[in-house]
Design a protein around this motif. Structure first.
Motif, PDB file in Angstrom:
ATOM      1  N   THR A   1     -27.781  18.860  38.138  1.00  0.00           N
ATOM      2  CA  THR A   1     -27.607  20.259  38.487  1.00  0.00           C
ATOM      3  C   THR A   1     -28.545  20.627  39.618  1.00  0.00           C
ATOM      4  O   THR A   1     -29.669  20.119  39.696  1.00  0.00           O
ATOM      5  CB  THR A   1     -27.841  21.196  37.286  1.00  0.00           C
TER       6      THR A   1
ATOM      7  N   SER B   1     -32.507  24.975  34.735  1.00  0.00           N
ATOM      8  CA  SER B   1     -32.792  23.535  34.763  1.00  0.00           C
ATOM      9  C   SER B   1     -33.380  23.045  33.447  1.00  0.00           C
ATOM     10  O   SER B   1     -33.027  21.957  32.961  1.00  0.00           O
ATOM     11  CB  SER B   1     -33.729  23.207  35.923  1.00  0.00           C
TER      12      SER B   1
ATOM     13  N   THR C   1     -32.377  16.974  38.518  1.00  0.00           N
ATOM     14  CA  THR C   1     -32.533  18.333  39.030  1.00  0.00           C
ATOM     15  C   THR C   1     -33.764  18.378  39.912  1.00  0.00           C
ATOM     16  O   THR C   1     -34.413  17.373  40.166  1.00  0.00           O
ATOM     17  CB  THR C   1     -32.643  19.362  37.883  1.00  0.00           C
ATOM     18  N   GLY C   2     -34.086  19.582  40.364  1.00  0.00           N
ATOM     19  CA  GLY C   2     -35.414  19.896  40.873  1.00  0.00           C
ATOM     20  C   GLY C   2     -35.794  19.352  42.220  1.00  0.00           C
ATOM     21  O   GLY C   2     -34.962  19.089  43.070  1.00  0.00           O
TER      22      GLY C   2
ATOM     23  N   THR D   1     -41.020  24.759  41.407  1.00  0.00           N
ATOM     24  CA  THR D   1     -39.868  23.901  41.103  1.00  0.00           C
ATOM     25  C   THR D   1     -40.296  22.483  40.738  1.00  0.00           C
ATOM     26  O   THR D   1     -39.680  21.843  39.887  1.00  0.00           O
ATOM     27  CB  THR D   1     -38.872  23.861  42.269  1.00  0.00           C
TER      28      THR D   1
ATOM     29  N   THR E   1     -39.628  20.465  37.296  1.00  0.00           N
ATOM     30  CA  THR E   1     -38.909  19.196  37.366  1.00  0.00           C
ATOM     31  C   THR E   1     -39.492  18.176  36.399  1.00  0.00           C
ATOM     32  O   THR E   1     -38.761  17.517  35.651  1.00  0.00           O
ATOM     33  CB  THR E   1     -38.961  18.649  38.804  1.00  0.00           C
TER      34      THR E   1
ATOM     35  N   THR F   1     -36.886  15.558  33.756  1.00  0.00           N
ATOM     36  CA  THR F   1     -35.940  15.084  34.765  1.00  0.00           C
ATOM     37  C   THR F   1     -36.103  13.584  34.980  1.00  0.00           C
ATOM     38  O   THR F   1     -37.220  13.078  35.091  1.00  0.00           O
ATOM     39  CB  THR F   1     -36.170  15.833  36.091  1.00  0.00           C
TER      40      THR F   1
END
Length: 527
Positions: free
Chosen positions: A319, A342, A358-359, A379, A383, A388
């Motif tokens: 995502t 997220s 993600t991230g 971010t 993450t 992640t």
């Protein structure tokens, strides 16, 4: 996963199915080439020893999953301009109406049972191979910007020289585990041919794992053929050597370009990151739960499609989530809502048993300034804490993804090293407990000269590559340099001292011959 057999030969310049000669060297030479060329104190991929942070309880997760099932069944997902994809869904029991596919409850989840929860992406240097899934986190560079902010501070269109420079910096960065993909878009090469130069750069200027081209099915095919030259055809069929970004055209559409690339990679046992591209409020609802529902529905449809193509092909739950300014419509980064999306998506991925992407180090700033720093920090911390597995855009992102910045790349990789140290958690070994130090020093003294400090001082704390922690007077004497100026100097130094990792000359010759043949087979196209 199988290894290359001892008698395997290298695929030739035209690859399997193209009628070309085979290059010399064999598997032993290939393994030797993949194992050489180490440069710098590389960090292995992260094995997280800190717990993940979760924002949704069981009731919330169940609501979102039920809502996604409703979207799949009642609203459906469009698979545009791909008759083969629609036929595959029809044969699997979906209700296909025109280009829209409606999924019986449970169909996508049943198909995803064949997808691996963890796999290894092999690098040509086996020491650089990375685990995707489980408690592993892999950092990869920025992906996709058409512009760069270069070492002279100019914002301009990117060139292949910029592309090569960023690949070199990623190779030299100890905290970067992956070479990435389109680290910038080299607009000085025709659109229909630049993927060849980009993939070749990753293969030869670095020995870390890399990403393939997805901008057309035939470019995905070229990537696979080049991988067969580099690794050997049998090895590629039995191992994952390239990972690829398949974006949903949100809301609720997969187009023929992405579907075509996904089919190529899945058929060849290569990994696809099925990743809705979300600007909440424009491409999804403005609410967190609504966005998560749509994300889950899109991923279920796209990821399960790869299993229709080849059961067992590796696939990631991806995502990319950002919010927008409700005043201007511009994307915004570092805000709390996308982080919550997220975090929630990571939980949904774990429940599906899929690796998660993600991230990164996202920001909307035009320069590597305070805004860039705090938005990227927000971010990037999310993450890691979300759990992640594959973190795209980990370094170099500026201006909402329009710009790859040399200076910010260096600042970001410094932060990646800090995140890696944090992920190691608390050392509870005998040395980590430090009881000898406490006994030696006792009350009222200090630890600066004790045996334990002397034994550990070199690696006790993370040493920043770009931060200045000297006194004001020392900083003043040394020219009052800012963080971006120090990062700029470091990037120049690294590029000046860069040495390419060794590669078997026969493999390199075969790659170049394949590229020449492909380029000669088509006229230039810049549109």
């Amino acid at each position: 996963m199988s290894d290359i057999s001892s008698d395997e030969t290298v695929e030739g310049a035209r690859g399997r199915g193209r009628g070309g000669r085979r290059a010399s060297g064999g598997a032993a030479a290939r393994r030797a080439a993949r194992g050489s060329g180490q440069r710098g104190p590389a960090m292995p991929y992260i094995t997280r020893r800190v717990p993940v942070f979760e924002v949704l309880d069981e009731e919330a997760l169940s609501i979102i999953e039920a809502n996604a099932d409703t979207v799949l069944e009642e609203v459906g997902i469009e698979f545009r301009d791909d008759e083969e994809a629609l036929a595959l869904w029809k044969d699997a029991g979906a209700d296909v109406r025109g280009q829209r596919v409606h999924f019986p409850k449970g169909l996508c989840r049943e198909l995803l049972k064949t997808a691996p929860s963890t796999f290894t992406q092999q690098a040509r240097n086996p020491e650089r191979s990375v685990q995707i899934g489980g408690n592993a986190t892999v950092f990869a560079p920025v992906y996709g910007p058409p512009f760069v902010r270069d070492l002279d501070g100019e914002r301009r269109y990117a060139t292949i020289e910029d592309f090569r420079n960023i690949v070199k910096l990623a190779y030299l960065a100890p905290s970067m585990h992956h070479s990435g993909g389109t680290v910038c878009e080299p607009v000085d090469i025709p659109v229909n041919k630049r993927h060849l130069d980009m993939v070749y750069s990753h293969m030869t200027l670095s020995d870390k794992p890399f990403m393939g081209s997805v901008t057309a099915p035939e470019r995905a095919e070229d990537t696979v053929e080049m991988c067969k030259i580099l690794f050997g055809a049998d090895y590629v069929d039995n191992n994952t050597v390239v990972i690829n970004l398949i974006n949903a055209n949100s809301p609720m559409v997969f187009d023929d370009t992405m579907l075509g690339a996904a089919k190529v990679y899945a058929r060849n046992n290569q990994a696809c990151i099925v990743s809705p591209f979300i600007l909440a409020g424009a491409m999804s609802p403005v609410t967190i739960a609504g966005t998560l529902t749509q994300v889950l529905a899109e991923v279920l449809a796209g990821a399960s499609f790869t299993q229709l193509v080849r059961p067992g092909a590796p696939v990631l739950f991806g995502t990319f989530a950002a919010s927008i300014s409700m005043q201007s419509g511009a994307p915004t980064f570092g805000t709390p809502e996308p982080s919550l999306v997220s975090y929630g998506a990571a939980q949904l991925a774990r429940r599906l048993g899929l690796p998660f992407r993600t991230g990164g180090s996202l920001c909307g700033s035009k320069l590597p300034d305070a805004q860039a720093a705090h938005e990227s920090a927000a971010t990037l911390s999310m993450t890691l804490l979300a759990g992640t597995n594959f973190a795209l855009h980990s370094a170099g992102w500026l201006e909402g993804g329009l710009v790859t910045s040399y200076d910010k790349f260096m600042i970001d990789i410094d932060q990646l090293g800090m995140q890696q140290r944090f992920a190691e958690g608390v050392d509870l070994s005998e040395n980590g407990q430090a009881m000898d130090a406490i006994r030696e020093v006792g009350p009222g003294s200090h630890f600066l000269g004790c045996d334990h400090t002397r034994a550990n001082f070199e690696h006790a704390f993370y040493r920043s590559l770009v931060a200045d922690n000297n006194s004001f007077e020392q900083w003043d004497i040394e020219g009052r340099k800012t963080a971006d100026q120090r990062a700029n100097a470091l990037a120049r130094q690294w590029l000046e001292s860069y040495e390419a990792p060794a590669i078997d000359p026969a493999i390199d010759e075969a790659l170049q011959a394949f590229i020449r043949e492909r380029k000669d087979s088509m006229p230039d196209a810049f549109g």
